[in-house]
Structure formats: structure tokens, C-alpha cells
Write a protein that holds these residues in place. Structure first.
Motif, PDB file in Angstrom:
ATOM      1  N   ARG A   1      -1.384  -1.914 -10.914  1.00 24.11           N
ATOM      2  CA  ARG A   1      -0.520  -0.991 -10.169  1.00 24.11           C
ATOM      3  C   ARG A   1      -1.296   0.088  -9.423  1.00 24.11           C
ATOM      4  O   ARG A   1      -0.711   1.076  -9.003  1.00 24.11           O
TER       5      ARG A   1
ATOM      6  N   ARG B   1      -2.412   0.343  -6.555  1.00 25.15           N
ATOM      7  CA  ARG B   1      -1.909   0.645  -5.216  1.00 25.15           C
ATOM      8  C   ARG B   1      -0.622   1.478  -5.292  1.00 25.15           C
ATOM      9  O   ARG B   1      -0.467   2.454  -4.552  1.00 25.15           O
ATOM     10  N   GLU B   2       0.273   1.079  -6.221  1.00 26.46           N
ATOM     11  CA  GLU B   2       1.535   1.841  -6.354  1.00 26.46           C
ATOM     12  C   GLU B   2       1.259   3.279  -6.778  1.00 26.46           C
ATOM     13  O   GLU B   2       1.916   4.220  -6.305  1.00 26.46           O
TER      14      GLU B   2
ATOM     15  N   ILE C   1       0.218   5.164  -3.891  1.00 25.88           N
ATOM     16  CA  ILE C   1       1.368   5.496  -3.021  1.00 25.88           C
ATOM     17  C   ILE C   1       2.086   6.734  -3.562  1.00 25.88           C
ATOM     18  O   ILE C   1       2.407   7.671  -2.809  1.00 25.88           O
TER      19      ILE C   1
ATOM     20  N   SER D   1       2.663   0.378   2.559  1.00 27.63           N
ATOM     21  CA  SER D   1       2.658   1.160   1.318  1.00 27.63           C
ATOM     22  C   SER D   1       4.039   1.329   0.716  1.00 27.63           C
ATOM     23  O   SER D   1       4.435   2.438   0.333  1.00 27.63           O
TER      24      SER D   1
ATOM     25  N   VAL E   1       6.678   0.387  -2.374  1.00 29.95           N
ATOM     26  CA  VAL E   1       6.613  -0.027  -3.783  1.00 29.95           C
ATOM     27  C   VAL E   1       7.369  -1.348  -3.911  1.00 29.95           C
ATOM     28  O   VAL E   1       8.552  -1.419  -3.570  1.00 29.95           O
ATOM     29  N   PRO E   2       6.689  -2.407  -4.372  1.00 31.03           N
ATOM     30  CA  PRO E   2       7.266  -3.763  -4.264  1.00 31.03           C
ATOM     31  C   PRO E   2       8.527  -4.001  -5.082  1.00 31.03           C
ATOM     32  O   PRO E   2       9.310  -4.873  -4.743  1.00 31.03           O
ATOM     33  N   TYR E   3       8.730  -3.251  -6.174  1.00 31.00           N
ATOM     34  CA  TYR E   3       9.906  -3.514  -7.007  1.00 31.00           C
ATOM     35  C   TYR E   3      11.059  -2.553  -6.734  1.00 31.00           C
ATOM     36  O   TYR E   3      12.051  -2.552  -7.448  1.00 31.00           O
TER      37      TYR E   3
ATOM     38  N   ARG F   1      11.068   6.416   5.130  1.00 33.05           N
ATOM     39  CA  ARG F   1      10.598   7.136   3.941  1.00 33.05           C
ATOM     40  C   ARG F   1       9.790   8.372   4.343  1.00 33.05           C
ATOM     41  O   ARG F   1       9.878   9.420   3.704  1.00 33.05           O
TER      42      ARG F   1
END
Lengths: 401, 226
Positions: A304, A306-307, A310, B94, B96-98, B155
Motif C-alpha cells: 500500500r 502508493r496509497e 496519496i 493517484s 485509491v483503488p478500493y 478530488r
């Protein structure tokens, strides 16, 4: 949505990795709960068995031997009956029943018999085999190590029996046979006529060759005054292991207090061993579980990276990142604790009777303990990965392409 | 003046190797300005953007935001500054994938503990503005590249920033989509009045700005109004 909500969504998104993290903590808690349940069941079984065996502590006059007690020598030393009162007023934890008795060898119709003066209610309480024969009244509460309850086995219920009258006696099986007496017959002892109230069942012990009458009637008959030869005590096994004998010695300094070692020691040692094993396993689970969760969390944090970058870019503080990861650890801990408790309990309840010969029951009080343990292990194991994640360089996220 | 940088330097050190990514940069970004930063790869464009956002600490120099010095702020204060005053649009989106498109847009408000109603209202309005109201419940992987970048732009506006930092926002897009995104950024700049600092190596994209900065080897070689 808040940071905890983000943690929850991440958990749902990566279910497969959640399972691997959950398995470690669930199995650990299941093992701990299983072993603790078996230990508690074993302790209970030992306590019940000890109760079924009757008295397990003997208080004798100083200088007397156990042989003196059994042979009931006419010169065997005695001590005041008032010692019983001392024991009662000292309120020692673990003393479940007290049976004072006076024993003297005597002759009835030319037959050598050991006369034993007893307090009937105390005596019956300490002799489960007598209780089988209907010498029992209302059950009284069983108290052992702070756990209250009434034994399911009726033989083990604390009972009282009708007080023996001064002119009544009970005959052991062998004694009745040798005297050729049955219930209702009369026997002459030291010039006094006594009625045989009941012939006791054969127990295979010295009691079979004895005649029992009320302690105070025996004292009057033998002219000993308020003296006794011994006090038999039913001590709770755990308290015996925790120094009940030395506490009794402190209360009655001029007596000899002995435990019936062959009964007590092995079973108590087994319990102690089980107890040590269960705490040992707990320690291993803490270490292995913590490391497993830490390893899982570090893998998760790396995945995670990268998250996390972010979130830091958008203004999340380091504390927020730590919170995000620890919130996930708490969720893992709660799920693992509940699942572990359920699986561990179910396993030992199902296999306990068949494999271990123990009636293992669920320990509801351990639900909270399992949750606390699992959450603690998960959080402790996640602290370092969470702290390291909060130190990730957020600019890496923006420079990766 | 929104941002004023003076004598800004950034040196990277890897063992005995030192790279001066920014050298004595002087920079002014006015309120509401749409400034583009161009330069060759490795010229220091992204380093400049990261340094202005506090994601890299300058080796020397000062950065002022509306007259207040930023260079010496703590990590927590920089995080608060980014949250309150900056928006980001990145080349890699950038997202968030979920989280759904709606949740991604609401993310800055969630970090700032904005109320649910506020998050919902703001994210819905912004998605509508970028033309993705009907994709609010979609995850990023269910969206095209252009749609993902629109979500990222929405965003960036969620916390009503004073400055949006955009790093190659059209770099991963087809020319047609790139134009759409640039048009959107320009329109939002006019509607919302926030300044934009956009790093790009595309001359076409650079022409979208009202001010231009050209960097070469870590130095500003051109700083001009369009």
C-alpha cells in the motif's frame, strides 16, 4: 467516510490477504482457548474426584502417627475438640468439610472393634460412599476457588444426616458380620445398650471394621472429656496446592497436619503442569502471533506504499497513517478473537469427551479475554510496520513515473 | 502574491554523488494564475512542484504563502498546509483503488474529518461538474484513463484549495482526452478562482497557461506572462 472507514474498505478490497492475516491470529487464539478450556475442565474433574475420595487432610495430635489413628491404640494421644472451632473461625479458604473423631479399640461381646465417635453430619459429608446408601439430606453449596455451584453427581452433594441419638450406633459391614448384627439389633458397650441404627455398606476401608456413634456420646462413654483423636478435613485441591496445609499448621500449631499425598500430589501436579503448558502456549502465541501479524502488516504496508503516499500528499498526518493501520489491526484482532474463541471452544467441546475423557465446557468469560488478547497481539505486532509506514517518503508516489 | 519562492535550492545526495536539482530558484505565483512549468526530463520540474508542496524539503531558500514563511514548518504543519490550501492532479491519477469515484473525491474531506453530509454534497457536485455523476459508484479500474483523471481533478477541488499542483496531468492521455482535461482545468481555474501550477513537457499543454516558467538544469531560464 473517515480514516476507520477507509481501513474497513481496504480490508474488504483485499479479502484474500485478510484471510492470511486472520488465519494466524485465529489459530493462535483457538489453541489458547482450547488449552485453557481443557485445563479448567481437568481442574474441575480433579476437584470432583478428590471430593469423591473423601477427606484428604488429616489433623493428628503432635507426636501421633497415622498408624495410631488407624490402630486406635488406647494410649493414642488426643487433643481438644475445641480445635474444630478454631479451624472454623479461621475461615480458611479451601476447607470444605471438617470431621472430628475419637477412636478407641474396645470389645463388644468378646469381639475386638474400633469405636469411632463422629459428628454424623460432618462424617457423612466426607464419605461419599455412605451417601449412596441414602444417608443424605439436602445438598449444600460447593465452594472451591471462588467458583460456586452444586455438583451434578448426587453422591458428591454436601449433605446432612439425622443426628445419631446418644443410644444409637452405626456398624461397618465387617463389624456387623462379626457381631452378627443387623439394623434394629441392640449391642452392649461399656455397660450401655445401643441400638444399631444402620449397617453401613462395605467400603473396603478401615471403616468396615468400625462401630460409629455420636462423638459426644462416645466421649461420655469412654470418659475422655471433650477430646478427639483426629480431625479429617476435605480440602479443595487447588488450595491444598497453594499452602492450605501450612495455613492449618499455623492455626493449630501443636498438631500434626498431613495431606494424603498419594491422592493429592499427582493430580495437583497434573493440574499445575496443564496450567503451565497453557500459559506457555499463550506466550508462544503472543510471540508467534505478534510476529506473524507484524510480517503480514509489513507486507500490506509495502503493498500500500502508493496509497499511503496519496493520503500523505492529500494532507494526512503521520498519526493518521498509524491510526489507519492500527484500525485494521483492531478489526483483525476482533475477528480473529471471536473466530479463535469459537473454533477453539468447539474443537475441545467436541473432542474432549471422546479423546480426553473430559467433559469440556465453553468458558464464556474467555470471550472477552480472547478479544483482548487477539487485539493486543494484532496491535502490538502492527506498531512497528505502522510507524515505518508513517515515515514513507510521500514524494516517491509523485516521482514514480 | 500567493506563492513567492526566493533562492530555492534542492540538493540530492546519494553517497558521494550530489545532484543539484533546483538552483537558486526565484518564483512568483499570483492568485488565480494558471502557470505552466516546462523543461526537459530531469530538469527539475517535478522537484520544484514537490518542494513547493512540502513533500521535499528545500536545501536552502524560502517559500512564502500569502506572505507566511513555509520553509521551516514541521511535518505536521506541512500536512495541514497541503490539506487546507493545495490540490493535486498527478500523471498516474493517484486514486485509491478500493474507493469509488465518489469516495475518492471525498477523500480530502474524510482526512480532514469533514461531516458525511458535507462530503456527500461536495463530492456529488464536483463529479457532476466534471461530467461523471453517473460513474460515482465505480471503482477507478472501472473507469477509462480520461475519466480517472477527471475524478482526480474533482478530488483536487474538494477542499477548495488556493493552488492546484498538477504534474503532467495529460501525460497518460490520448491527445483528444488531453485537450478535454486541459479545457476542464482552464474552466475550473476561471470558475473557482484557484491558481494552478502545471508541470508539463508538452508545448501544447504549456500554452494553456496564463504564465510560463521554463526550467533547465534546475534553474529558471524563462518566467513570462502569456
Amino acid at each position: 467516510m473517515n480514516l476507520a472507514g477507509i481501513a474497513w474498505r481496504e480490508l474488504r478490497h483485499r479479502r484474500s490477504s485478510l484471510v492470511s492475516g486472520l488465519v494466524a491470529i485465529t489459530l493462535g487464539i483457538a489453541v489458547v482457548v482450547g488449552v485453557r478450556s481443557v485445563t479448567v475442565a481437568s481442574e474441575h474433574a480433579v476437584a470432583v474426584k478428590l471430593d469423591s475420595l473423601g477427606a484428604n487432610v488429616l489433623v493428628l495430635p503432635q507426636g501421633a502417627t497415622v498408624d495410631d489413628y488407624h490402630t486406635a491404640d488406647i494410649d493414642a494421644p488426643t487433643f481438644p475438640e475445641e480445635y474444630v472451632e478454631r479451624m472454623v473461625t479461621s475461615a480458611l479458604l479451601g476447607v470444605e468439610n471438617i470431621s472430628p473423631k475419637l477412636t478407641r479399640r474396645t470389645k463388644i461381646e468378646g469381639v475386638s472393634i474400633v469405636l469411632t465417635g463422629i459428628l454424623p453430619d460432618s462424617e457423612v459429608a466426607s464419605k461419599p460412599t455412605w451417601q449412596l446408601e441414602g444417608l443424605e439430606g439436602a445438598p449444600i453449596e460447593h465452594v472451591c476457588s471462588g467458583r460456586h455451584g452444586v455438583h451434578a453427581d448426587p453422591r458428591l452433594q454436601r449433605t446432612v444426616v439425622e443426628t445419631l441419638a446418644a443410644d444409637e450406633c452405626l456398624l461397618g459391614a465387617d463389624a456387623a458380620q462379626r457381631l452378627d448384627k443387623v439394623a434394629g439389633d441392640r449391642v452392649a458397650l461399656e455397660g450401655q445398650e445401643l441400638t444399631v441404627a444402620r449397617v453401613l455398606p462395605a467400603t473396603g476401608t478401615v471403616d468396615d471394621d468400625r462401630m460409629f456413634m455420636h462423638l459426644h456420646a462416645a466421649q461420655d462413654l469412654l470418659g475422655t472429656g471433650r477430646q478427639v483423636s483426629a480431625i479429617e478435613v476435605m480440602g479443595c485441591c487447588e488450595q491444598i496446592s497453594e499452602g492450605l496445609l501450612s495455613k492449618l499448621r499455623n492455626v493449630l500449631p501443636d498438631t500434626r497436619v498431613t495431606g494424603i499425598a498419594q491422592i493429592v500430589s499427582t493430580q495437583i501436579e497434573t493440574n499445575r503442569l496443564m496450567d503451565k503448558i497453557s500459559w506457555g502456549i499463550l506466550l508462544i502465541v503472543l510471540l508467534v502471533g505478534g510476529l506473524s501479524i507484524g510480517n503480514y502488516m509489513w507486507g500490506n504496508v509495502t503493498q500500500r506504499r502508493r496509497e499511503i503516499g496519496i493520503l500523505r500528499m492529500l494532507g494526512a498526518r503521520r498519526g493518521g497513517i498509524i491510526f489507519l493501520l492500527l484500525a485494521k489491526a483492531v478489526v483483525l484482532g476482533v475477528l480473529g478473537g471471536l473466530l479463535g474463541y469459537g473454533i477453539g471452544t468447539l474443537a475441545v467441546v467436541l473432542i474432549g469427551p471422546g479423546t480426553l475423557g473430559l467433559d469440556v465446557r465453553a468458558l464464556p468469560a474467555w470471550i472477552g479475554g480472547s478479544l483482548l488478547l487477539a487485539v493486543s497481539v494484532a496491535v502490538l505486532g502492527s506498531l512497528l510496520p505502522a510507524w515505518l509506514a508513517s515515515r514513507f517518503d510521500p514524494s516517491a508516489n509523485m516521482q514514480e513515473i | 502574491m500567493l506563492i513567492q519562492a526566493r533562492g530555492l535550492c534542492k540538493r540530492f545526495e546519494r553517497g558521494h554523488v550530489c545532484v543539484d536539482a533546483l538552483q537558486d530558484i526565484d518564483l512568483d505565483i499570483e492568485e488565480r494564475a494558471f502557470t505552466t512549468v516546462t523543461g526537459a526530463s530531469g530538469s527539475g520540474k517535478t522537484t520544484l512542484l514537490l518542494t513547493l508542496a512540502g513533500l521535499l524539503r528545500p536545501t536552502a531558500g524560502s517559500i512564502q504563502f500569502r506572505g507566511a514563511e513555509l520553509a521551516g514548518l514541521s511535518d505536521a504543519r506541512w500536512a495541514a498546509f497541503r490539506h487546507e490550501h493545495l490540490g493535486f492532479v498527478m500523471q498516474n491519477f493517484s486514486l485509491v483503488p478500493y474507493l469509488t469515484a465518489h469516495e475518492n473525491v471525498a477523500l480530502p474531506l474524510a482526512i480532514g474529518r469533514g461531516g458525511r453530509a458535507e462530503q456527500h454534497q461536495r463530492a456529488t457536485a464536483l463529479l457532476e461538474r466534471v461530467g461523471l455523476a453517473n460513474r460515482a459508484d465505480h471503482l477507478p479500474r472501472e473507469l477509462s484513463a480520461g475519466q480517472q483523471q477527471r475524478v482526480a481533478i474533482a478530488r483536487a477541488l474538494a477542499n477548495e484549495p488556493a493552488l492546484v499542483l498538477a504534474d503532467e496531468p495529460t501525460g497518460n492521455l490520448d491527445p483528444g482526452l488531453a485537450t478535454d482535461v486541459l479545457d476542464l482545468l482552464r474552466a475550473l481555474n476561471e470558475e473557482h478562482g484557484m491558481a494552478i501550477l502545471m508541470v508539463t513537457h508538452s508545448p501544447e499543454a504549456a500554452r494553456a497557461g496564463t504564465a510560463r516558467i521554463h526550467i533547465d538544469a534546475g534553474r529558471v531560464v524563462e518566467h513570462a506572462r502569456a
